[in-house]
Each structure stands twice: as C-alpha cells, then as structure tokens.
Design a protein around this motif. Structure first.
Motif, PDB file in Angstrom:
ATOM      1  N   HIS A  85       0.884  -1.224  -0.176  1.00  0.00           N
ATOM      2  CA  HIS A  85      -0.153  -0.184   0.006  1.00  0.00           C
ATOM      3  C   HIS A  85       0.924   1.296  -0.109  1.00  0.00           C
ATOM      4  CE1 HIS A  85      -2.711  -3.052   2.381  1.00  0.00           C
ATOM      5  NE2 HIS A  85      -3.371  -2.881   1.048  1.00  0.00           N
ATOM      6  N   ALA A  86       1.774   1.268   0.818  1.00  0.00           N
ATOM      7  CA  ALA A  86       2.805   2.386   1.051  1.00  0.00           C
ATOM      8  C   ALA A  86       3.356   2.749  -0.517  1.00  0.00           C
ATOM      9  CB  ALA A  86       3.911   2.019   1.992  1.00  0.00           C
ATOM     10  N   TYR A  87       3.935   1.530  -1.002  1.00  0.00           N
ATOM     11  CA  TYR A  87       4.622   1.884  -2.190  1.00  0.00           C
ATOM     12  C   TYR A  87       3.611   2.556  -3.409  1.00  0.00           C
ATOM     13  CZ  TYR A  87       7.692  -0.291  -6.205  1.00  0.00           C
ATOM     14  OH  TYR A  87       8.580  -0.352  -7.215  1.00  0.00           O
ATOM     15  N   THR A  88       2.552   1.949  -3.542  1.00  0.00           N
ATOM     16  CA  THR A  88       1.817   2.634  -4.600  1.00  0.00           C
ATOM     17  C   THR A  88       1.232   3.925  -4.300  1.00  0.00           C
ATOM     18  OG1 THR A  88       0.458   0.194  -4.334  1.00  0.00           O
ATOM     19  CG2 THR A  88      -0.646   1.996  -5.881  1.00  0.00           C
ATOM     20  N   SER A  89       0.987   4.065  -2.933  1.00  0.00           N
ATOM     21  CA  SER A  89       0.919   5.717  -2.308  1.00  0.00           C
ATOM     22  C   SER A  89       2.013   6.590  -2.670  1.00  0.00           C
ATOM     23  CB  SER A  89       0.281   5.583  -0.978  1.00  0.00           C
ATOM     24  OG  SER A  89      -0.785   5.113  -0.942  1.00  0.00           O
ATOM     25  N   ILE A  90       3.119   6.068  -2.541  1.00  0.00           N
ATOM     26  CA  ILE A  90       4.245   6.850  -2.850  1.00  0.00           C
ATOM     27  C   ILE A  90       4.429   7.104  -4.301  1.00  0.00           C
ATOM     28  CG2 ILE A  90       6.642   7.133  -2.347  1.00  0.00           C
ATOM     29  CD1 ILE A  90       6.539   5.534   0.014  1.00  0.00           C
ATOM     30  N   ALA A  91       4.280   6.153  -5.085  1.00  0.00           N
ATOM     31  CA  ALA A  91       4.467   6.095  -6.537  1.00  0.00           C
ATOM     32  C   ALA A  91       3.652   7.401  -7.114  1.00  0.00           C
ATOM     33  CB  ALA A  91       4.097   4.987  -7.193  1.00  0.00           C
TER      34      ALA A  91
ATOM     35  N   VAL B  72       6.793  -6.421   6.409  1.00  0.00           N
ATOM     36  CA  VAL B  72       7.301  -5.098   6.606  1.00  0.00           C
ATOM     37  C   VAL B  72       6.183  -3.989   6.770  1.00  0.00           C
ATOM     38  CG1 VAL B  72       8.397  -3.279   5.673  1.00  0.00           C
ATOM     39  CG2 VAL B  72       8.952  -5.597   4.991  1.00  0.00           C
ATOM     40  N   ASP B  73       6.134  -3.405   8.213  1.00  0.00           N
ATOM     41  CA  ASP B  73       5.413  -2.350   8.639  1.00  0.00           C
ATOM     42  C   ASP B  73       5.808  -1.167   8.068  1.00  0.00           C
ATOM     43  OD1 ASP B  73       3.719  -0.743  10.061  1.00  0.00           O
ATOM     44  OD2 ASP B  73       3.755  -2.028  11.720  1.00  0.00           O
ATOM     45  N   PRO B  74       4.924  -0.447   7.497  1.00  0.00           N
ATOM     46  CA  PRO B  74       5.670   0.964   7.023  1.00  0.00           C
ATOM     47  C   PRO B  74       5.477   1.753   8.094  1.00  0.00           C
ATOM     48  CG  PRO B  74       3.131   0.370   6.231  1.00  0.00           C
ATOM     49  CD  PRO B  74       3.744  -0.696   6.580  1.00  0.00           C
ATOM     50  N   PHE B  75       4.779   1.781   9.192  1.00  0.00           N
ATOM     51  CA  PHE B  75       4.632   2.822  10.165  1.00  0.00           C
ATOM     52  C   PHE B  75       5.862   2.612  11.056  1.00  0.00           C
ATOM     53  CE2 PHE B  75       0.101   1.920   9.250  1.00  0.00           C
ATOM     54  CZ  PHE B  75      -0.288   3.321   9.307  1.00  0.00           C
ATOM     55  N   GLU B  76       6.207   1.026  11.283  1.00  0.00           N
ATOM     56  CA  GLU B  76       7.559   0.936  12.021  1.00  0.00           C
ATOM     57  C   GLU B  76       8.640   1.258  11.430  1.00  0.00           C
ATOM     58  OE1 GLU B  76       8.138  -0.231  15.333  1.00  0.00           O
ATOM     59  OE2 GLU B  76       6.356   0.263  15.739  1.00  0.00           O
ATOM     60  N   THR B  77       8.800   1.048  10.190  1.00  0.00           N
ATOM     61  CA  THR B  77      10.162   1.625   9.264  1.00  0.00           C
ATOM     62  C   THR B  77      10.240   2.827   9.200  1.00  0.00           C
ATOM     63  OG1 THR B  77       9.441  -0.740   7.821  1.00  0.00           O
ATOM     64  CG2 THR B  77      11.195   0.954   7.042  1.00  0.00           C
ATOM     65  N   VAL B  78       9.219   3.874   9.067  1.00  0.00           N
ATOM     66  CA  VAL B  78       9.298   5.049   9.086  1.00  0.00           C
ATOM     67  C   VAL B  78       9.672   5.608  10.339  1.00  0.00           C
ATOM     68  CG1 VAL B  78       7.926   7.454   8.588  1.00  0.00           C
ATOM     69  CG2 VAL B  78       7.748   5.596   6.919  1.00  0.00           C
ATOM     70  N   LYS B  79       9.262   5.007  11.485  1.00  0.00           N
ATOM     71  CA  LYS B  79       9.316   5.522  12.932  1.00  0.00           C
ATOM     72  C   LYS B  79      10.932   5.199  13.124  1.00  0.00           C
ATOM     73  CE  LYS B  79       8.088   4.280  17.803  1.00  0.00           C
ATOM     74  NZ  LYS B  79       7.276   3.524  18.577  1.00  0.00           N
TER      75      LYS B  79
ATOM     76  N   LYS C 163      13.915   8.469   3.951  1.00  0.00           N
ATOM     77  CA  LYS C 163      15.044   7.028   3.720  1.00  0.00           C
ATOM     78  C   LYS C 163      14.172   5.978   2.978  1.00  0.00           C
ATOM     79  CE  LYS C 163      18.325   8.530   7.239  1.00  0.00           C
ATOM     80  NZ  LYS C 163      18.588   8.521   8.597  1.00  0.00           N
ATOM     81  N   PHE C 164      12.985   5.774   3.414  1.00  0.00           N
ATOM     82  CA  PHE C 164      12.100   4.773   3.105  1.00  0.00           C
ATOM     83  C   PHE C 164      11.551   5.114   1.868  1.00  0.00           C
ATOM     84  CE2 PHE C 164       7.738   3.000   3.428  1.00  0.00           C
ATOM     85  CZ  PHE C 164       7.897   1.429   3.587  1.00  0.00           C
ATOM     86  N   ARG C 165      11.086   6.186   1.662  1.00  0.00           N
ATOM     87  CA  ARG C 165      10.421   6.643   0.112  1.00  0.00           C
ATOM     88  C   ARG C 165      11.745   6.333  -0.764  1.00  0.00           C
ATOM     89  NH1 ARG C 165       6.114  10.995  -0.313  1.00  0.00           N
ATOM     90  NH2 ARG C 165       7.145  11.276  -1.881  1.00  0.00           N
ATOM     91  N   TYR C 166      12.921   6.837  -0.507  1.00  0.00           N
ATOM     92  CA  TYR C 166      14.072   6.576  -1.261  1.00  0.00           C
ATOM     93  C   TYR C 166      14.309   5.249  -1.704  1.00  0.00           C
ATOM     94  CZ  TYR C 166      18.727   7.108  -3.647  1.00  0.00           C
ATOM     95  OH  TYR C 166      19.540   7.081  -4.488  1.00  0.00           O
ATOM     96  N   PHE C 167      14.328   4.249  -0.579  1.00  0.00           N
ATOM     97  CA  PHE C 167      14.904   2.993  -0.644  1.00  0.00           C
ATOM     98  C   PHE C 167      13.990   2.316  -1.655  1.00  0.00           C
ATOM     99  CE2 PHE C 167      14.644  -1.568   0.200  1.00  0.00           C
ATOM    100  CZ  PHE C 167      15.877  -1.856  -0.090  1.00  0.00           C
ATOM    101  N   LEU C 168      12.727   2.461  -1.585  1.00  0.00           N
ATOM    102  CA  LEU C 168      11.485   1.785  -2.462  1.00  0.00           C
ATOM    103  C   LEU C 168      11.597   2.100  -3.772  1.00  0.00           C
ATOM    104  CD1 LEU C 168       8.135   2.031  -0.213  1.00  0.00           C
ATOM    105  CD2 LEU C 168       9.997   0.375  -0.309  1.00  0.00           C
ATOM    106  N   PHE C 169      12.015   3.190  -4.175  1.00  0.00           N
ATOM    107  CA  PHE C 169      12.338   3.453  -5.513  1.00  0.00           C
ATOM    108  C   PHE C 169      13.616   3.535  -6.244  1.00  0.00           C
ATOM    109  CE2 PHE C 169       8.176   4.360  -3.867  1.00  0.00           C
ATOM    110  CZ  PHE C 169       7.422   4.228  -5.317  1.00  0.00           C
ATOM    111  N   ALA C 170      14.565   3.279  -5.363  1.00  0.00           N
ATOM    112  CA  ALA C 170      15.804   3.555  -5.751  1.00  0.00           C
ATOM    113  C   ALA C 170      16.397   1.850  -5.936  1.00  0.00           C
ATOM    114  CB  ALA C 170      16.997   4.128  -4.908  1.00  0.00           C
TER     115      ALA C 170
END
Length: 525
Positions: free
Chosen positions: A23-29, A326-333, A339-346
């Motif tokens: 869900h996080a991946y699609t929304s960030i895209a 992978v819990d996006p809330f925990e990863t961002v926290k 950094k999370f946004r960058y990694f998903l697309f790089a």
C-alpha cells in the motif's frame, strides 16, 4: 507551455487488514508523479481512499460481533494515517461507504442497465471471498485462485454484465492505445487473457447485505468491484447527466490531458478489462459500440494503467504466519520517511517485484544519501561558513569553470523522460551520478587549499563554491518528488525559497544569501 490537466489515482485500499508495504509503495508512487507533474506547472488532482463493502467485511464484522461500519472506520483511519506519515499529498480521500459515492454507483449502474448491458440470470461457478472475484475453471491452479486464495462453488440468482461483447473493443484498445497498460509485460498478460475469450460477468450478489443496493431490487447488492472502480469518477462528482457533473469531473476526466491509475499487478485485470468495459457500457449501447474507433473512445477511458510488482522480505513472500511483514509505520518510525521513500524506488525497477532487506536498506541509504549527497551538502556548507562568513560566493565572469559540466547540465531535463515514463529508479540513478560528479569536483579542486593561495586562489575557490551550491540546489530540485522533506531542508540551509510554481529554469543564487550553519542532512544507519 500550456498547463495540462492530469488525474492520478491510487487504488482504493480494502479495509480488511492493516496497511502494508505494498500500500505504501503505490501511494508513494502516486505522490512522486503528482509532485513531479505539479512542479512542471500542470494542474493535478490525486485521488485515493478506501474500499469498504463486500462479503469479507460482513463476515469479519459478524465474527467480532461488530457493525461493519465500525471495522471500516477503524481501518480507513489507518490508511489516512499511512498517507500522512509517508508525506503523501493527495487532493481527496474517498470512502465507498460515503453517500457521495453510493449515489454515484447506483447512477452508474442505471446508465449501464439502460444501455442494455445488464441482464438477470443464475451464477454457478468458483468464487474467492478473499479476492472478491469470480474465476473460471481453467484459471484455477491446484484447486485455488491464481492468487492462492481458496475458492468455493457458488450458485445463486444474480445480474450479469455482457463482458463477452467487449472483446473486440478491448483488443482494439490494447493494440492501438499507446501506454494504456504499462509495463509492456503486463500488457502482454492482459491481451493474452482477453484473446482467450471473455465470459459475461456476474455483477450482483444476493447472499449478503453489506454493499450498495441494486437500484429497483434491494435483494441484490452491486458486485464489489463494479462499486469500487466507480470511485475514480464518483470522487470527481460524476453524474449520469453530463451537464450536472461537477467541475472536477469535467476538468480531470472529460477534459483531462492524462488520466493515470497506479495499481498492484494483482488487480490489473479489474482495471484493464472490467473498468474500460464498464465505462464504455455507460455511454454506448451494443449497436453503437461495434462502429467505434480508438479515436472515438480515447478520452472516455484511462490513458495509462501502470501495474507494479509485489514485495518480498529477504527473498521470501511476506506473510503474517512467517512474521516477516514489513510494517511501513514501524519502518518510518525507525528510519525516517524520506529514507524509506528513497529506498523503495531506488532499489528496484518500478513495475518489477521488489525485495526488502534491512541490510540492503541500510547499505543503500548510507551509500547514496549519507556518504554521497549528505556529505556533499555538509562539506559545502562547512567551507562556506569557515571561509566566506556563510555567504554564497558568486561566479566570476571570466571563470575557468564557466563551462563546467555541473553548470551546463540541466538535471531536470536529464531525468524528464525517465520521470514521464515512470522509470523512477533511472531518474534516481542520474541524480546520484550527478551528485557523485559534484563530490569528485570538490575533491579535485580542493577549495580549502585554494583559499590559502592568495587572491587568485580565493577567487578560484569562490567559483568552485558557487558551482557546488548550484549543483546541490539542482539535486534538491530533482529530489523534490522523491524526498520532499529533505529537499526543503536543503533549500532552507541555503536560505533559498524553492520555486512554488514549478522548477527553476535558471537558478538565481544571490550572493547576499547567508547560509545556515552546517548540519547533518542524514544520520548514518
């Protein structure tokens, strides 16, 4: 250049579980492309939301002794919160339980029904509750749905949609509408599926209650996918009488230059087969459909449906039973949003499957963001603070560096094609490559030595520092779509207001600007 009207959507997320990395991946895209399009002075509307009807929700509510709307409220709030922590800047968030949506679904159904595309019959076949989808016998794999979901045999009265009549027009779309389905591999899959033959689609259910009621027959609820897909126009205030449609519908649907749906590959069929068929059925009857050309219908269907891949964790499929979700809330926290946004697309090609590894995440972040760009910013600010009282030097008219590649390269132009073709990872590679060149330049020119070489050395050091600031601001511009908070921080370091109405076409760096004291841009992981 004339501004374009661009409509961008995420799928509406089903409220039967917590938000996850997909869900996080699609929304960030969606957010990346929205920000990019806005920075090019386009008028953009980005829609997202939650899908809240269906048998799964009704069953879950009964098992918990709750009202279905309680479950919907709980999970819809989580998806709104996810968008917030990911810095996803949407225009509107729709819930399918809202009246503004259910009214439009019934209106859309009636339009399709009046055009004689819906008839009553009896459904007998395989149904997967988890997918809220019907499957043919030939689609089952080892007795299960292609998604791996359990299926059960259903036999009930329902309404059917004449999907079989849309085979020719869909094949015409796939063949002639450029970039209708992206990437190409997904187009091949869908074209092959349709070519194998389409059956009429069951579009109502009568054995549960939690759904939008079929007009004039409250014993039936509208098939959850017909309901869900309609969100893309209900959120814009669609009306079956076009003259009564809202301003957003006219601007971002009827008169849009681009209508783009970002989806996961598991729901591509619903978007690339059912959705264009529903849309055309709401406008044309069977006779008029036969004579249509691609030019006739281009504006009535989406321009692009981009289907991205799934994520694994350390090479394994994610599942609650394995405890590797992978819990996006925990990863961002733990690591921070950018950094999370960058990694998903790089870390992988957008459109392919991706793998989330904490080791890879740390290595990629430290390599690209900390050691490369972050280091460049801190070194530059430190030298300016120490040697030029914090003021940004100017480039001398007869500078030896006047034609340096860092000055002559327009980074936005360089990544433009990649961004517009959704090759986000290639755009990021170009940005990091440019940042690497700036680091090489500072190492080679050694301005900390130049300032000790008298007047000529100081003048040369000023030129070097101007070029480095210029390069950093170019990178900050290019990064605005991907890591917006970091970009803003960089502009703030140099006391330069980012251009609110688009990209700088010519970065004007004022020597009266005093930089802020050096700060660490990214913490090392």
């Amino acid at each position: 250049m004339q501004n374009k009207n661009i409509y961008i959507t995420s799928p509406i997320y089903y409220v039967n579980g917590d938000p996850h990395i997909g869900h996080a991946y699609t929304s960030i895209a969606c957010d990346i492309f929205t920000r990019w399009s806005k920075l090019q002075n386009n008028d953009v509307f980005f829609a997202t939301g939650t899908d809240e009807f269906g048998q799964k929700i009704e069953k879950a509510a009964k098992s918990l002794n709750k009202d279905p709307i309680e479950i919907c409220n709980e999970y819809s709030a989580k998806f709104k919160n996810l968008a917030s922590i990911l810095n996803v800047d949407y225009n509107d968030f729709i819930r399918t339980t809202q009246q503004r949506h259910t009214d439009k679904v019934q209106m859309f159904w009636t339009k399709i029904f009046d055009n004689n595309w819906i008839y009553k019959g009896k459904y007998e076949g395989w149904y997967a509750i988890r997918d809220e989808a019907f499957y043919d016998e030939k689609e089952l794999i080892n007795g299960k749905a292609p998604s791996g979901a359990d299926v059960e045999w259903k036999s009930e009265e329902c309404y059917f949609f004449k999907l079989s009549k849309f085979q020719n027009i869909l094949e015409l779309i796939y063949k002639n509408k450029q970039n209708f389905i992206m990437p190409q591999t997904r187009l091949n899959e869908i074209a092959s599926f349709v070519k194998s033959g389409l059956n009429d689609l069951c579009v109502s259910r009568s054995n549960f209650e939690w759904g939008v009621k079929v007009p004039n027959n409250t014993n039936h609820v509208i098939y959850v996918w017909l309901d869900a897909l309609t969100n893309y126009i209900s959120i814009l205030d669609y009306n079956s009488d076009s003259s009564l449609s809202g301003a957003n519908y006219k601007k971002y649907w009827e008169n849009a230059n681009k209508k783009i749906h970002f989806v996961g590959k598991d729901i591509l069929r619903f978007h690339a087969v059912y959705w264009p068929a529903f849309l055309l059925a709401s406008i044309y009857n069977e006779e008029s459909l036969q004579n249509l050309t691609i030019k006739d219908i281009e504006g009535e269907i989406p321009d692009t449906i981009f289907a991205h891949g799934w994520w694994t964790k350390d090479g394994e499929k994610m599942s609650k039973s394995l405890g590797n979700v992978v819990d996006p809330f925990e990863t961002v926290k733990n690591y921070g949003c950018d950094k999370f946004r960058y990694f998903l697309f790089a870390s992988n090609t957008f459109g392919n499957d991706g793998n989330f590894s904490e080791n890879d995440f740390i290595a990629k972040t430290n390599s690209d963001l900390v050691n490369n760009f972050g280091n460049l910013v801190q070194r530059t600010l430190t030298i300016i603070t120490k040697n030029f009282d914090g003021f940004i030097p100017q480039l001398s008219e007869n500078s030896d560096f006047i034609k340096h590649s860092l000055l002559t390269t327009n980074l936005i132009d360089l990544i433009n094609n990649d961004m517009n073709s959704f090759s986000f990872e290639k755009a990021l590679q170009e940005i990091i490559k440019y940042s690497s060149l700036a680091n090489e330049f500072i190492d080679k020119s050694a301005p900390w030595k130049l300032v000790k070489e008298g007047e000529n050395g100081i003048k040369k050091a000023q030129d070097v520092m101007f070029i480095l600031v210029f390069a950093i601001l170019q990178i900050a511009q290019a990064f605005q779509s991907f890591i917006p908070s970091t970009s803003k921080k960089v502009f703030d370091f140099f006391n330069i207001l980012p251009n609110q109405n688009g990209f700088y076409t010519n970065l004007q760096i004022n020597h009266k600007n005093k930089t802020n004291p050096p700060q660490i841009l990214f913490d090392r992981l």
